[in-house]
Design a protein around this motif. Structure first.
Motif, mmCIF file in Angstrom:
data_model
loop_
_atom_site.group_PDB
_atom_site.id
_atom_site.type_symbol
_atom_site.label_atom_id
_atom_site.label_comp_id
_atom_site.label_asym_id
_atom_site.label_seq_id
_atom_site.Cartn_x
_atom_site.Cartn_y
_atom_site.Cartn_z
ATOM 1 N N PHE A 196 -17.808 36.755 -3.087
ATOM 2 C CA PHE A 196 -18.741 35.634 -2.971
ATOM 3 C C PHE A 196 -20.113 36.060 -3.518
ATOM 4 N N GLY A 197 -20.910 35.078 -3.850
ATOM 5 C CA GLY A 197 -22.295 35.342 -4.197
ATOM 6 C C GLY A 197 -22.550 35.686 -5.650
ATOM 7 N N ALA A 198 -21.541 35.635 -6.488
ATOM 8 C CA ALA A 198 -21.742 35.988 -7.900
ATOM 9 C C ALA A 198 -22.547 34.920 -8.635
ATOM 10 N N GLU A 199 -22.282 33.658 -8.301
ATOM 11 C CA GLU A 199 -23.008 32.529 -8.871
ATOM 12 C C GLU A 199 -23.028 32.573 -10.407
ATOM 13 N N HIS A 200 -24.210 32.432 -11.021
ATOM 14 C CA HIS A 200 -24.285 32.389 -12.482
ATOM 15 C C HIS A 200 -23.860 33.703 -13.135
ATOM 16 N N ARG A 201 -23.858 34.772 -12.372
ATOM 17 C CA ARG A 201 -23.510 36.071 -12.932
ATOM 18 C C ARG A 201 -22.021 36.392 -12.760
ATOM 19 N N ALA A 202 -21.227 35.401 -12.379
ATOM 20 C CA ALA A 202 -19.798 35.631 -12.159
ATOM 21 C C ALA A 202 -19.118 36.288 -13.361
ATOM 22 N N PRO A 203 -19.327 35.797 -14.596
ATOM 23 C CA PRO A 203 -18.697 36.479 -15.740
ATOM 24 C C PRO A 203 -19.153 37.934 -15.869
ATOM 25 N N GLU A 204 -20.434 38.179 -15.584
ATOM 26 C CA GLU A 204 -20.958 39.536 -15.676
ATOM 27 C C GLU A 204 -20.358 40.427 -14.585
ATOM 28 N N TYR A 205 -20.154 39.876 -13.388
ATOM 29 C CA TYR A 205 -19.488 40.617 -12.321
ATOM 30 C C TYR A 205 -18.126 41.102 -12.801
ATOM 31 N N ALA A 206 -17.394 40.206 -13.459
ATOM 32 C CA ALA A 206 -16.045 40.540 -13.918
ATOM 33 C C ALA A 206 -16.081 41.715 -14.891
ATOM 34 N N LYS A 207 -16.941 41.622 -15.883
ATOM 35 C CA LYS A 207 -17.046 42.685 -16.884
ATOM 36 C C LYS A 207 -17.479 43.998 -16.251
ATOM 37 N N ALA A 208 -18.471 43.935 -15.368
ATOM 38 C CA ALA A 208 -18.998 45.155 -14.754
ATOM 39 C C ALA A 208 -17.967 45.804 -13.827
ATOM 40 N N TYR A 209 -17.192 44.988 -13.124
ATOM 41 C CA TYR A 209 -16.176 45.548 -12.215
ATOM 42 C C TYR A 209 -15.100 46.286 -12.987
ATOM 43 N N ILE A 210 -14.624 45.688 -14.073
ATOM 44 C CA ILE A 210 -13.596 46.349 -14.874
ATOM 45 C C ILE A 210 -14.142 47.650 -15.464
ATOM 46 N N ALA A 211 -15.387 47.612 -15.910
ATOM 47 C CA ALA A 211 -16.010 48.829 -16.440
ATOM 48 C C ALA A 211 -16.093 49.907 -15.362
ATOM 49 N N ALA A 212 -16.412 49.495 -14.133
ATOM 50 C CA ALA A 212 -16.518 50.463 -13.033
ATOM 51 C C ALA A 212 -15.173 51.107 -12.738
ATOM 52 N N ILE A 213 -14.102 50.305 -12.703
ATOM 53 C CA ILE A 213 -12.768 50.868 -12.456
ATOM 54 C C ILE A 213 -12.375 51.804 -13.587
ATOM 55 N N ARG A 214 -12.649 51.401 -14.827
ATOM 56 C CA ARG A 214 -12.353 52.272 -15.971
ATOM 57 C C ARG A 214 -13.072 53.609 -15.836
ATOM 58 N N ASP A 215 -14.343 53.563 -15.491
ATOM 59 C CA ASP A 215 -15.120 54.796 -15.380
ATOM 60 C C ASP A 215 -14.595 55.683 -14.260
ATOM 61 N N ILE A 216 -14.192 55.087 -13.162
ATOM 62 C CA ILE A 216 -13.698 55.866 -12.021
ATOM 63 C C ILE A 216 -12.401 56.584 -12.374
ATOM 64 N N VAL A 217 -11.447 55.858 -12.967
ATOM 65 C CA VAL A 217 -10.154 56.496 -13.242
ATOM 66 C C VAL A 217 -10.283 57.542 -14.345
ATOM 67 N N ARG A 218 -11.196 57.315 -15.294
ATOM 68 C CA ARG A 218 -11.421 58.335 -16.322
ATOM 69 C C ARG A 218 -12.074 59.572 -15.718
ATOM 70 N N ALA A 219 -13.021 59.359 -14.803
ATOM 71 C CA ALA A 219 -13.659 60.500 -14.149
ATOM 72 C C ALA A 219 -12.649 61.305 -13.346
ATOM 73 N N LEU A 220 -11.685 60.623 -12.747
ATOM 74 C CA LEU A 220 -10.635 61.307 -11.993
ATOM 75 C C LEU A 220 -9.634 61.999 -12.909
ATOM 76 N N GLY A 221 -9.565 61.559 -14.174
ATOM 77 C CA GLY A 221 -8.613 62.143 -15.110
ATOM 78 C C GLY A 221 -7.185 61.699 -14.892
ATOM 79 N N ILE A 222 -6.996 60.527 -14.266
ATOM 80 C CA ILE A 222 -5.644 60.089 -13.930
ATOM 81 C C ILE A 222 -5.103 59.033 -14.887
ATOM 82 N N SER A 223 -5.938 58.561 -15.825
ATOM 83 C CA SER A 223 -5.488 57.549 -16.774
ATOM 84 C C SER A 223 -6.409 57.552 -17.977
ATOM 85 N N GLU A 224 -5.851 57.204 -19.149
ATOM 86 C CA GLU A 224 -6.686 57.011 -20.324
ATOM 87 C C GLU A 224 -7.554 55.761 -20.165
ATOM 88 N N ALA A 225 -7.063 54.809 -19.381
ATOM 89 C CA ALA A 225 -7.812 53.587 -19.049
ATOM 90 C C ALA A 225 -8.288 52.840 -20.284
#
Length: 504
Positions: A185-214
């Motif tokens: 909740f609460g994304a409002e006008h930034r909802a599309p940006e939330y989506a992009k930023a969340y996927i980027a965050a997951i990508r960065d986490i799994v790459r940092a862990l070294g468990i996926s090319e992501a």
């Protein structure tokens, strides 16, 4: 397919509140598959293998074959759960998810349902302007991937109109972790940006862990984006749609924006939203209907009878917790301060996914500003032109070595770009390219003075102007000398020598 009517985005947000949810699938880079000893095609070494060559009886669903859990995949799943701030279940169980899977020979998927390996976490996400938001995570569970269908005989490559389909089981059984958020909740006008930023965050986490090319373009990381709207002031959630397998962060952003506009227009016109999957079309920038979205009951989940519960010891969980790398958001903020970058300067590095290579370039000896300049400038330009990843073009060590040649006066910036071109073309290290192409700066003052004297002889009026104090006239001589030296001279040094000559 008729075009959807879309409401203006700002108008849609005046009337409705968007509620988001994301299901992200991460392919793990284990050597073998989730439940068999077949090679895992999610690894780069197996990418592009011939169809149906990376398989075992379990992957094909052959009678009598039994699954065995991949221990490395379990460890990777626990590490990811911990990095997401989740609790790790003392006991979790696999389940059969029954669904018509033409690309899974068993005709069901081994997944986890009510007993996931990780639950109740959150991810800190950084938006483009540096704002931090927290995305609640409901669960992260282990499962296997499906195979791949290739539809033949149609005009579009899709199942509609195809004459037949070919099945490639290479990907069937690849280990997956599915990360499911709670409603956001609460994304409002930034909802599309939330989506992009969340996927980027997951990508960065799994790459940092070294468990996926992501890599989204290869399907190592896939996102299903859920969007629903509810009228302002209403407590009840709206009906959601699920846009499946969007394969780039930009596309996730666009798909969420499109669904908000599409759903808002339908609701404003008095219609109702169908709970369904949707497909994103990159070429046209629209979503189209898939299938009615099933609820959990439709899958007839029941415990997988051929697998025991997964019960990691507390010692193992704490061992994996202690080995967690620094969280990507915290690391980026530390590096920004260490490197002395402004918000805008660091944004270029972060948004380009260049943090790791810039850090490695600095570690190899380049100044932070120089490392940033190369990676966000010339290297990115070449990568975009070749439609490649910047990190694939050149190593951080070679970039640092190239900058060292600039720093010690061996190369000018212009010559350095030519050397970079040679390095990217596979001609060797920067020094080897300099030697082979003869690109070093001419540092012999004698040779430069000879070229200056020739230029003065050809333009005698210029010397008189400089002697009269019109030093800007030196530009014409500098140009002539640089041309004579084929660009292999330091323009600043040439200017110094010109003024010295004129003063004699």
């Amino acid at each position: 397919m008729a075009a959807d009517k879309l409401m203006d985005f700002d108008k849609a947000l005046e009337l409705f509140e968007p509620v988001l949810g994301f299901e992200v699938h991460v392919e793990l880079n284990t050597e073998t598959k989730m439940f068999s000893d077949a090679p895992n095609p999610a690894n780069d070494a197996n990418h592009g293998a011939e169809p149906n060559t990376l398989i075992a009886p379990v992957d094909m669903g052959l009678p009598g074959s039994l699954p065995v859990v991949n221990a490395t995949a379990v460890r990777s799943s626990i590490s990811l759960g911990l990095a997401l701030g989740c609790s790790i279940a003392e006991s979790s169980r696999f389940a059969r998810k029954n669904y018509f899977y033409p690309d899974l020979g068993k005709n069901y998927q081994i997944s986890q349902y009510d007993e996931p390996i990780a639950y109740e976490g959150s991810v800190e996400v950084e938006l483009e302007d540096g704002t931090l938001v927290t995305i609640p995570v409901e669960r992260a569970h282990m499962e296997e991937d499906a195979g791949k269908l290739t539809h033949m005989g149609g005009a579009t490559g899709r199942i509609q109109g195809a004459e037949y389909s070919l099945v490639d089981y290479n990907r069937a059984g690849v280990p997956l972790v599915e990360i499911v958020t709670k409603p956001i909740f609460g994304a409002e006008h930034r909802a599309p940006e939330y989506a992009k930023a969340y996927i980027a965050a997951i990508r960065d986490i799994v790459r940092a862990l070294g468990i996926s090319e992501a890599r989204l373009e290869r399907g190592n990381l896939r996102c299903d984006a859920n969007v629903s709207l509810r009228p302002r002031g209403q407590e009840k959630l709206g009906t959601r749609t699920e846009t499946k397998n969007v394969n780039s962060m930009r596309s996730v952003e666009r798909a969420v924006r499109y669904e908000i506009q599409r759903q808002a227009q339908i609701l404003a016109d008095g219609g109702s939203i169908i709970q369904e999957t949707r497909h994103w079309h990159e070429d046209t920038g629209v979503t189209s209907p898939g299938r009615p979205k099933s609820d959990a009951d439709d899958y007839r989940y029941f415990p997988e009878p051929d697998l025991m519960p997964v019960e990691p010891s507390r010692e193992l969980v704490e061992e994996l917790r202690a080995a967690l790398p620094e969280q990507p958001v915290a690391r980026r903020r530390r590096l920004k301060a260490d490197w002395g970058f402004t918000d805008l300067e660091f944004q270029d590095v972060r948004n380009g996914g260049l943090v790791d290579v810039v850090e490695a370039t600095i570690a190899a000896g380049a100044a932070p500003a120089a490392a940033r300049k190369w990676w966000t400038g010339e290297i990115t330009r070449v990568a975009n032109a070749q439609e490649r990843d910047a990190a694939e073009l050149v190593s951080p060590e070679n970039v640092a070595a190239l900058q060292l040649l600039v720093d010690d006066g061996t190369l000018t910036d212009k010559l350095a770009r030519q050397v970079l071109e040679g390095v990217i073309a596979g001609e060797g290290t920067p020094q080897q390219v300099v030697d082979a192409r003869g690109l070093a700066v001419v540092s012999d003052d004698g040779a430069l003075l000879a070229a200056i004297d020739e230029a003065f002889a050809a333009q005698p009026d210029v010397l008189a102007k400089i002697k009269d104090g019109k030093v800007q006239a030196a530009g014409a001589v500098i140009g002539a000398v640089m041309k004579a030296m084929k660009g292999q001279a330091d323009a600043a040094r040439v200017r110094e020598l010109i003024l010295e000559r004129a003063a004699q």
